[in-house]
Design an enzyme around this catalytic site. Structure first.
Site, PDB file in Angstrom:
ATOM      1  N   LYS A  96       0.828  -1.198   0.000  1.00 23.22           N
ATOM      2  CA  LYS A  96       0.000   0.000   0.000  1.00 23.22           C
ATOM      3  C   LYS A  96       0.866   1.253   0.000  1.00 23.22           C
ATOM      4  CE  LYS A  96      -3.801   0.055   2.403  1.00 23.22           C
ATOM      5  NZ  LYS A  96      -4.780   0.095   3.494  1.00 23.22           N
ATOM      6  N   ARG A 118      -3.142   2.910   8.862  1.00 22.17           N
ATOM      7  CA  ARG A 118      -3.481   1.622   8.258  1.00 22.17           C
ATOM      8  C   ARG A 118      -2.234   0.758   8.084  1.00 22.17           C
ATOM      9  NH1 ARG A 118      -8.545   2.485   4.978  1.00 22.17           N
ATOM     10  NH2 ARG A 118      -8.754   4.755   4.900  1.00 22.17           N
ATOM     11  N   GLY A 170      -7.856  -6.919   5.074  1.00 18.17           N
ATOM     12  CA  GLY A 170      -8.709  -7.031   6.255  1.00 18.17           C
ATOM     13  C   GLY A 170      -8.110  -7.810   7.407  1.00 18.17           C
ATOM     14  N   MET A 225      -5.307  -7.161   9.172  1.00 19.64           N
ATOM     15  CA  MET A 225      -4.710  -6.378  10.260  1.00 19.64           C
ATOM     16  C   MET A 225      -5.599  -5.173  10.581  1.00 19.64           C
ATOM     17  SD  MET A 225      -0.683  -6.715   9.389  1.00 19.64           S
ATOM     18  CE  MET A 225      -0.885  -6.527   7.629  1.00 19.64           C
ATOM     19  N   ARG A 245      -3.775  -1.247  -6.122  1.00 24.65           N
ATOM     20  CA  ARG A 245      -2.931  -2.452  -6.034  1.00 24.65           C
ATOM     21  C   ARG A 245      -3.351  -3.371  -7.156  1.00 24.65           C
ATOM     22  NH1 ARG A 245      -5.811  -4.430  -0.426  1.00 24.65           N
ATOM     23  NH2 ARG A 245      -7.894  -4.700  -1.303  1.00 24.65           N
ATOM     24  N   HIS A 288     -16.064  -8.289   1.827  1.00 25.99           N
ATOM     25  CA  HIS A 288     -15.053  -9.204   2.347  1.00 25.99           C
ATOM     26  C   HIS A 288     -15.222 -10.608   1.795  1.00 25.99           C
ATOM     27  CE1 HIS A 288     -13.570 -12.135   5.351  1.00 25.99           C
ATOM     28  NE2 HIS A 288     -12.543 -11.302   5.402  1.00 25.99           N
ATOM     29  N   SER A 322      12.372 -43.024 -10.599  1.00 28.50           N
ATOM     30  CA  SER A 322      11.253 -42.136 -10.322  1.00 28.50           C
ATOM     31  C   SER A 322      11.302 -41.843  -8.821  1.00 28.50           C
ATOM     32  CB  SER A 322       9.938 -42.805 -10.708  1.00 28.50           C
ATOM     33  OG  SER A 322       8.877 -41.919 -10.430  1.00 28.50           O
ATOM     34  N   CYS A 357       7.310 -38.800  -8.732  1.00 25.00           N
ATOM     35  CA  CYS A 357       5.927 -39.259  -8.640  1.00 25.00           C
ATOM     36  C   CYS A 357       5.335 -39.057  -7.254  1.00 25.00           C
ATOM     37  CB  CYS A 357       5.787 -40.700  -9.120  1.00 25.00           C
ATOM     38  SG  CYS A 357       6.574 -41.885  -8.038  1.00 25.00           S
ATOM     39  N   TYR A 371      10.584 -35.486 -16.003  1.00 28.07           N
ATOM     40  CA  TYR A 371       9.137 -35.290 -15.921  1.00 28.07           C
ATOM     41  C   TYR A 371       8.670 -35.323 -14.472  1.00 28.07           C
ATOM     42  CZ  TYR A 371       8.551 -40.306 -15.091  1.00 28.07           C
ATOM     43  OH  TYR A 371       8.605 -41.563 -14.539  1.00 28.07           O
TER      44      TYR A 371
END
Lengths: 876, 876
Positions: free
Chosen positions: B22, B92, B101, B103, B336, B454, B763, B830, B850
């Protein structure tokens, strides 16, 4: 082309890998000019070839064997199958390591109808030749063909009964002739073919049989027990027969150049006149002591005594020799380094150093660390023994004390032992089939057989107490009952005690006392301490154990498991209260009640160990181990804690884990319940201060278990340091203490550089590290590990001998990483591997500072550490 | 000296680490010349200092803050506590990552009696100022002092009742004056001291309170859920107040530069006339859509629209902005990057690439892989939906389908969810306290609140289906009952279904169908495939799962767990028969009965996956998992197998293990029961041949689990190869197949060079490898891991995100060792880490070929792999 067969004169003692122990020694003796019946050795490579070749002899090897037979014929002037002048041979196994009686032997090979007929020129010869022939047929059937001996034996028993004879000796030449022919018929009935009359065929079949016997069950078991690799294979020795049963001026015997039981420097052994070697070893007749031979055959005795001394000087070790006297001529059939009891091994080693025969280092290498075990186990209390009346006495074949219930059968005994009973194996005489049972028994007692009988030799090798030839006892084999001279009847399950050092048998279980390290043993251990640089500590948490450890030469306590201190009645109550507490306050209160006990324990341990260090491990096992198991116990606890059974059961359920080994234990407990670490720290620091104030110097080493991440250790070290600071301030006394960690999780080894930032020492918990690295739960793995050994997937138990290539790599990694951060970090081992010789050699090599093991293994570890240092020096 | 406070004009958007998100954006907007109320930011370093300083503001920081107040006074021409021209500020929080919301905030700071008195020159002003003042007192008491709001609220309710008023709006200036004075009295009663009138003191206290709120429970939970480190701390923004509730030409709102729900390129948001910001966010009044502002205040609307576009172009991302209109003047209070649904994220990313605003790589980096989850979960079946009558409609706040039982209370809901229920959270409006409950629910439904309330914001962030402002429903909060317009009554436990894409609520549980990858989503995933080089396979063993995996872009099956195939009724019977068999013959017979099923399964799987590879893992779990658990089941089994209950119970007891995770499973089973490996090989090879004969190309990969030693793999590979050879001969068809192993034990990694001699692929089973390396049983560890997170010993769950420094080192070691023997060895993952974005980035880096994950995670993995490749490129 590979040479598979060596004449004795072609080899020497250093070729035991190729020729086996027996073959190499026969070669050596031949070249020393000793009177050895000639022959040749088929190599262990031929055995390997046999197994690779689908258990067949290759033509190449068979041809080479038969060619060597022809050479032997030339050398001896005798000929295979020649009716006039037949060559008869023995065929014996002989592997790299001695495996007495484990594999097969064929004697009298070369006999057939022609040879026997031609030899029968008088009653005496005929009797001898057909007795030998029938023995050969049975042995060949049994050993080579694998047919049961039973039919032959049953026939012989029946024959004797029919002819009203009791002993073999009463049978005539004609009787043996008839029996031999009937044995051939029995053979035909089973084999559906004639008994082979061709000696070449007899020989090749026998050689194969000996190779095959490398893999019989008892040989495999013996190898496993003695760490002998399965892939060595055996050599085969083919040697001209000599006969100790030829006449009264013949005989056979076994002797040691020193006493294998006590180590005394005296010729020691036994012989039988007019007998074959197997009669001595099998213990069928009880033989005479060797000393008496001096009177009967003084020249032979002098000659043999000189040969024995020469062989000992040549091999620089005590020799175990077999000899035969054939018609007044002495032959040496075998020599080898003699098996001996642990105390004999030590006495011989110490004496030989004093005699200038060997060096101290040699002496230390002569005694296997494992052997010391038997010296350290308790002996019977001497005062009790002095008052007790013995019920029978036999030969003191292998020293030590053994008490337990009698079993007449190895299989019964094994089952009973596995279920936790202490057992004694009682046999008329033992045979190789009994070996596993002997291993399980506390002691072995035989009615027949001498100091060199199977039972005696094997028991000494095992360091197991043994009494042989106990003819004071009469056995009824069928009823399984023995009776003493005084008429006392012992049966299966009767309790007796054996004193292997005196040969005396006592009724009931006698009390034991600690053994001592004194005399030659002490001299020997002092040499070990001079040479080794790896330190040895002990795992102990009772004052008794700490004192035993110190007596056995421990240089501190490497693992004091504090949880073991919580189990006595008044403590477990408060500890359970702690576990069942709902709040931190209740928990702290319960712990406060335990504090004084723990404090007192530590003070006593510090006093007993000082000035040696003590490593105190904080609470390790999961809490559920401390809670009661049965409904009754739970009810009792509920009443005494004044809470409901439901609440206790609820908590037990909460604490239940799927895999407790990997659950809420070790430092994880200390993190969730920091008040435990606080209490334990307060106890350690307070007791150390109290000890120091008494003028006894001590630096406690606080050890945190099961750490896998540096943050765990940092978190707990902070609690320890804060509590220590406060305690020292309260008592107005600053002392030094160390904080370290166990490395027992793979991750701890991988993160050792980070962990070392918070640790003054690492102690490798090799039990858990092995479990986690392999993913083997020790409690469960035995189920499949048996198959692993059978299928040769594993050659050794990783929980016994450290796995150098896997677990060891983690340890080495942790050492390197730990030292990179703190080059003076103290490095110890506190798993069971810390007391195992082969593992100790490895730990010595990789730079461990100390091993810690159970008090009784401390001398084993001291010797192993010395041997490791010697081997290290030899390799550099 | 560290600078702890920055004027907005001193910062910029790249300083979010120091100034928080912020603060950095307020600075950036200030420097862009946008109308931002001025102020300053106290840095995150000041917050860290506060925590290090025992939760106190150091004098240094306090002084710097007060100096900045003086500068702000100069800049605004207003003064703290000045009755004539007071400076009022908001305080704030603002951390590096957005934590909406979570804090605390304090508004109207600077008010005291003098200021309020002086401002009360007319009814309107007086009403406004005392309304603000009483809010400030309550907020200060609640947020700064931690006193409960309850006493204040109860007083206000009573006051309204006494004065016969229902709504705040009905209260007069004098009412608010009285209430304010009474609030001060209540404050005094609780605090035992006067409400602080000095604005400097008010400010410093408020700053501390915001710092402190970094560690309130909901903030901690939010951080844990969103992987935000606990040690970042928050910055604090002190900003001049502007009032949207001043007059009718005032207002306040929230808007997004694009639609955060769908991604449409349109200004999207809501506002309230004559209201404070908190009124919009809290959802107390349902606000107006932003488009209607064009009619009411056309200039303001145009100005705002332009600012929104400029900000989006500047940040190159969709913006979420807060604005206030004070007496006809527009202020931007915050901007933001806007949170958005997954589908919006994708549409926006794809659109922005098309608009030339960002590159494909940027687009891929914009969407968090985790977000895709919500796109892949099933939606309601469209045909059913078309026929179904909905019972209520609200705002389509967050798309997705959610069905379950209604709960009115987060705590109840969490308990129900934990016991396995599907749940829907139904609230009048949600507050930060509900966040954990929202996480457990299948969907969220609120009666009040708009698209930026909210509930809506948090649900979109979670990818959770949500309907807001559903005023069709009337709620009785006390009775916990809602009623639809048609009079249908829903209570706790009633089942409903929410369609978050339409805002429609249905009664009962509606059927679901697979989601599709199409349109923008497909474009986006195609870009991911272009860029990534790490392959993605799926874990699947049913045809349905294999098909889903292929639909989602899997490039093969990386883990087909054959044991899952044994659980259907006719199979489990034979499998149990196999387990209960006493001989190898019986076992083989039972396995023969399973063979046709397994064969058929493999054929179908091969056909569904071809031409992609399929890795078939042989039987892994311990046998006891397959046996019945209850007495009834055991009895049934005994009857059908025609054996005794006792025998079954005996076998169950035999199979019981202390630590099954480390017990008789994996390759250990295949070694003790080689006939299982034979059956499975026969099934694999036969089905592969059948498949190939149909013209479908397939190379089966046979995977042996839980190998820790090369001899284990060699032993089983030999069985596999022999069986394969025989099967191929019988079917007269030679095919290619691979044999490989899982690396899931630490020892397997340590011995990878030896193991690689027998393996064509590795694997990594990272689940088990993590368990063994840490010594954590996954089933048990949660008990203590909670404490680990609380105490910051661990910052992440090693079972979710791969432990790079420990477990990862073993993987890297195995790769190096494996490649040293076989440089082409295929390397896969895996474990569950194979579907987790951060872990995938790591696997990409260390050279894995992979990853294999559950079918629904395949797109997640594809995106993560692409992002990893982009990051890799950026780092090179």
């Amino acid at each position: 082309m590979t040479k598979y067969v060596y004449f004795f004169k072609e080899g020497n003692k250093d070729m035991r890998e190729l020729l086996g122990g027996k073959g190499a020694n026969l070669a050596e003796m031949t070249n020393l000019g000793l009177p050895v019946p000639q022959g040749f050795t088929i190599t262990t490579e031929a055995c390997q070839n046999y197994y690779l070749n689908n258990q067949e002899l290759s033509k190449e090897i068979a041809d080479e064997v038969l060619a060597k037979v022809m050479e032997l014929e030339k050398l001896t002037g005798k000929k295979f199958g020649d009716a006039k002048n037949p060559l008869l041979v023995s065929v014996r196994s002989g592997s790299r390591a001695s495996m007495p009686g484990m594999m097969d032997t064929v004697l009298n090979l070369g006999l057939n109808d022609d040879v026997a007929n031609n030899y029968s020129n008088n009653e005496e010869s005929k009797r001898f030749i057909y007795d030998s022939y029938r023995r050969f047929i049975m042995m060949f059937a049994d050993v080579v063909k694998g047919y049961s001996k039973e039919k032959f034996e049953r026939y012989l028993d029946q024959y004797k009964k029919d002819h009203n004879k009791e002993y073999d000796i009463e049978l005539s030449a004609d009787d043996w002739f008839t029996i031999t022919n009937d044995f051939k018929k029995i053979y035909y009935d089973i084999a559906k073919e004639d008994f082979p009359s061709n000696p070449q065929i007899q020989l090749l079949e026998a050689v194969k049989a000996v190779f095959k016997s490398w893999n019989n069950d008892r040989a495999k078991y013996y190898r496993k027990m003695n760490d002998i690799p399965d892939d060595w294979g055996t050599a085969v020795n083919v040697q001209e027969m000599v006969y100790g049963n030829l006449k009264e001026n013949s005989g056979t015997g076994v002797a040691f150049s020193r006493n294998p039981s006590t180590g005394e420097n005296e010729l020691y052994g036994e012989y039988l006149i007019n007998a074959q070697g197997e009669d001595v070893v099998a213990g069928v007749r009880t033989p005479e002591a060797i000393a008496t031979l001096e009177k009967i055959m003084p020249d032979i005795y002098t000659e043999f005594k000189q040969i024995a001394k020469n062989l000992e000087n040549h091999y620089k070790d005590m020799q175990d020799m077999e000899f035969t006297i054939e018609a007044g001529k002495l032959y040496i059939l075998q020599t080898r380094n003699g098996k001996r009891t642990a105390s004999a091994a030590i006495k011989i080693a110490v004496d030989m150093v004093k005699e200038g025969l060997i060096s101290k280092e040699d002496a230390l290498l002569r005694v296997m660390p494992k052997q010391l075990d038997s010296l350290l186990h308790p002996t019977f209390n001497k005062d009790v023994l002095a008052k007790e009346k013995w019920i029978a006495q036999g030969l003191a074949a292998s020293p030590g004390a053994g008490s337990g219930k009698i079993y007449f059968d190895a299989e019964d005994l094994i089952n009973a032992s596995k279920s936790g009973e202490k057992t004694i194996l009682l046999r008329l005489e033992t045979s190789p089939e009994d070996i596993e049972g002997m291993n399980y028994a506390e002691g072995v007692l035989t009615i027949r057989g001498g100091m060199t009988s199977h039972a005696a030799v094997v028991a000494r090798g095992m360091g197991k107490c043994c009494i042989c030839g106990c003819s004071d006892l009469t056995i009824d084999v069928n009823k399984k009952i023995v009776t003493t001279k005084d008429g006392l009847v012992l049966k299966k399950g009767s309790e007796i005690s054996l004193d292997g050092s005196t040969g005396k048998v006592y009724a009931g279980i006698l009390p034991l006392e600690e053994s001592q390290i004194s005399g030659d043993f002490k001299t020997f251990m002092d040499w070990a301490d001079e040479i080794r640089h790896l330190h040895v500590r002990a795992n102990a948490e009772t004052v008794k154990d700490v004192k035993t450890a110190m007596l056995f030469g421990a240089e501190g306590i490497g693992l004091c498991r504090t949880e073991h201190m919580f189990f006595s009645e008044e403590r477990i109550f408060n500890f359970r209260k702690m576990i069942l507490a709902n709040t931190k306050e209740e928990r702290t209160k319960a712990l406060d009640a335990i504090l004084p006990y723990q404090l007192q324990d530590f003070e006593q341990i510090f006093a007993s160990a000082a000035p040696n260090p003590v490593v105190i491990r904080y609470l390790d096992p999961p809490l559920h181990e401390f809670l009661p198991k049965t409904d009754e116990e739970i009810k009792e606890l509920a009443t005494s804690l004044n809470i409901s059974v439901t609440d206790i059961n609820k908590r037990i359920m909460e604490l239940k884990e799927m895999n407790p080994m990997m659950g809420h234990r070790g430092c994880r407990l200390l993190i969730t319940y920091p008040e435990i670490a606080q209490m334990q720290t307060k106890a350690v620091i307070t007791s150390a201060i109290n000890t120091i104030k008494k003028g006894i110097n001590i630096i406690p080493e606080i050890m945190i278990p099961l750490v896998g991440d540096e943050n765990e250790l940092a978190y707990i070290k902070n609690i320890v340091d804060e509590t220590a600071k406060k305690t020292m301030k309260d008592l107005d006394c600053n002392i030094k203490y160390m904080v370290g960690t166990m490395i027992e999780l793979p991750r701890a080894a991988l993160k050792a550089s980070e962990i070392a930032k918070y640790a003054e020492f690492f102690s490798f918990g090799t039990n858990d590290l092995t479990q986690m690295t392999y993913g083997f739960s020790r409690d469960d793995a035995s189920k499949f590990l048996t198959t692993y050994y059978d299928q040769k997937i594993f050659s050794q138990d990783p929980f016994t001998t450290i796995d150098e290539t896997g677990v060891g790599k983690l340890i080495e990694m942790a050492i390197t990483k730990g030292k990179s951060v703190n080059k003076n970090i103290e490095l110890g081992i506190c798993g069971e591997h810390g007391g195992e010789a082969k593992s100790i050699e490895y730990f010595n090599k990789i730079g461990i500072d100390y091993v810690s093991c159970s008090p009784y293994r401390v001398p084993v570890a001291r010797l192993a550490a010395a041997r490791a240092a010697i081997i290290e020096k030899m390799n550099n």
